[in-house]
Design an enzyme around this catalytic site. Structure first.
Site, short mmCIF file in Angstrom:
data_model
loop_
_atom_site.label_atom_id
_atom_site.label_comp_id
_atom_site.label_asym_id
_atom_site.label_seq_id
_atom_site.Cartn_x
_atom_site.Cartn_y
_atom_site.Cartn_z
N ASP A 124 74.87 82.43 69.75
CA ASP A 124 75.29 81.54 68.69
C ASP A 124 74.51 81.97 67.46
OD1 ASP A 124 76.32 79.22 67.32
OD2 ASP A 124 74.40 78.27 67.66
N ASP A 153 73.79 79.87 64.00
CA ASP A 153 72.95 78.85 63.36
C ASP A 153 72.12 78.12 64.40
OD1 ASP A 153 73.93 79.32 60.72
OD2 ASP A 153 75.78 78.33 61.33
N GLU A 194 70.20 75.60 59.85
CA GLU A 194 70.85 74.33 59.52
C GLU A 194 70.04 73.49 58.54
OE1 GLU A 194 73.76 73.82 60.03
OE2 GLU A 194 74.43 74.69 61.91
N HIS A 233 83.06 74.00 49.78
CA HIS A 233 82.56 74.79 50.91
C HIS A 233 82.40 76.25 50.51
CE1 HIS A 233 82.59 76.45 55.09
NE2 HIS A 233 81.82 75.41 55.23
N LYS A 239 79.21 76.39 48.55
CA LYS A 239 78.09 76.21 49.49
C LYS A 239 77.80 77.49 50.24
CE LYS A 239 76.77 75.56 53.87
NZ LYS A 239 77.23 76.22 55.11
N SER A 278 80.61 79.27 62.25
CA SER A 278 80.50 79.62 60.84
C SER A 278 81.49 80.72 60.47
CB SER A 278 79.08 80.08 60.52
OG SER A 278 78.16 79.02 60.62
N ASN A 279 81.57 80.98 59.17
CA ASN A 279 82.48 82.00 58.66
C ASN A 279 82.00 83.40 59.05
OD1 ASN A 279 82.80 83.97 56.11
ND2 ASN A 279 84.66 82.79 56.44
N GLU A 280 82.96 84.27 59.34
CA GLU A 280 82.63 85.62 59.81
C GLU A 280 81.78 86.39 58.80
OE1 GLU A 280 82.90 89.88 59.99
OE2 GLU A 280 84.09 88.69 58.57
N LYS A 281 82.10 86.29 57.53
CA LYS A 281 81.35 87.03 56.52
C LYS A 281 79.93 86.51 56.38
CE LYS A 281 85.25 88.73 53.88
NZ LYS A 281 84.99 90.15 54.25
N ASP A 335 71.94 76.62 71.20
CA ASP A 335 70.86 75.72 70.83
C ASP A 335 71.28 74.26 70.78
OD1 ASP A 335 72.42 76.01 68.35
OD2 ASP A 335 70.73 74.99 67.39
#
Length: 319
Positions: free
Chosen positions: A57, A59, A66, A162, A165, A204-207, A262
């Site tokens: 994973d 984050d 986070e 988003h 962010k 999360s986003n791939e990039k 996690d």
């Protein structure tokens, strides 16, 4: 949240421990789990060949992003858009029960009321567009996109927030303000040296995930990772879709893979996928229910007899 999968080419698996998760302290490990094999006398490469891949994973696992990354980035994005909103550590911890940044904002405002800057309109399309905002490639187009999005479109406004962010979060990574968690580089290097395959499987986003891996681990290590993101699949965690996609596209055997997670949501996805899972507790998840995990530790670790090694992970494999 992001997850990593480690994979090796051998066909002989270690006998797995019982299926009940164990929660040793930082310096007390479950006696059923082998400890620090690469540092133990007589350890050889052949001991770990049953492990085919490690799925991480992102984050909370690779870095504690986070609290000190995503939360700060959300708050900066709110401020820059004139929205009177600031998520405290406690509030954000509660919101982490919702997987995905777009979904998190929507859930929060559905609960407390939407800000005046986001009039009611087509929320679905706004949330959908949020994913574009979270990517680095579209971050450069924020101003242009903002001019094209009607203020009345609540969904597109959320998308825009988003996107901003995500750009802020990636700047924090580039500035070195979000370090890797202890032991991550060590395990990654051991895996690469032993031809164990690596992947990150995240909501999360791939990039954003790729940027974190390449920035914090370097290009050579990053080239060894496959990345699978939440928006590549129909359902995010706790659904198992992202892990099942990784196994299918990488041509892996589930019984020879281990997932590193996690959170309760991540463990739910791992269990549903049928892949063994180890938990490294993060700042927000220490008190969560990790039922279904094969092992629970504070961190992967760099020193001492209780560090998690490839042999440790091999001992978690399904029969």
């Amino acid at each position: 949240l992001l997850s990593t999968l480690l994979i090796t080419p051998s066909t002989t698996a270690f006998a797995p421990p019982n299926n009940k998760a164990t929660t040793p302290s930082r310096h007390h490990r479950n006696s059923n789990i082998p400890s620090s094999p690469l540092h133990a006398e007589g350890a050889t490469a052949s001991n770990i060949k049953s492990l085919e891949a490690i799925l991480f994973d992102c984050d909370g696992v690779l870095a504690d992003t986070e609290r000190d990354g995503h939360r700060l980035a959300f708050n900066i994005a709110f401020k820059e858009n004139g929205i009177d909103e600031e998520w405290s550590e406690e509030r954000y911890g509660k919101l982490l029960e919702v997987g995905g940044g777009k979904e998190r904002m929507t859930a929060h405002w559905n609960e407390v009321g939407w800000p005046a800057q986001i009039p009611e309109s087509d929320r679905a399309s706004k949330v959908l567009s949020l994913h574009l905002q979270k990517t680095d490639i579209f971050m450069r187009l924020i101003d242009e996109l903002a001019a094209q999005i009607p203020e009345s479109d609540r969904a597109s406004k959320v998308l825009s927030l988003h996107l901003q962010k995500t750009d802020i979060f990636m700047r924090l990574i580039d500035e070195g303000k979000i370090p890797l968690r202890p032991g991550v580089l060590r395990v990654v290097d051991e895996a690469i040296a032993s031809d164990v395959r690596l992947a990150v499987c995240s909501t999360s986003n791939e990039k954003a995930v790729s940027n974190l891996v390449s920035t914090l681990m370097g290009g050579d290590r990053a080239s060894k990772f496959d990345v699978y993101a939440g928006d590549m699949v129909r359902k995010k965690k706790p659904a198992p879709d992202v892990y099942l996609m990784a196994v299918e596209e990488m041509g892996l055997e589930k019984a020879r893979c281990v997932i590193v997670e996690d959170s309760r949501i991540g463990v739910g996805a791992a269990v549903a996928s049928g892949i063994s899972c180890i938990v490294t507790k993060s700042s927000y998840t220490g008190g969560e229910d990790f039922t279904g995990a094969k092992m629970i530790v504070e961190e992967l670790g760099n020193d001492g007899d209780d560090v998690v090694t490839l042999e440790t992970l091999s001992g978690l494999l399904e029969s």
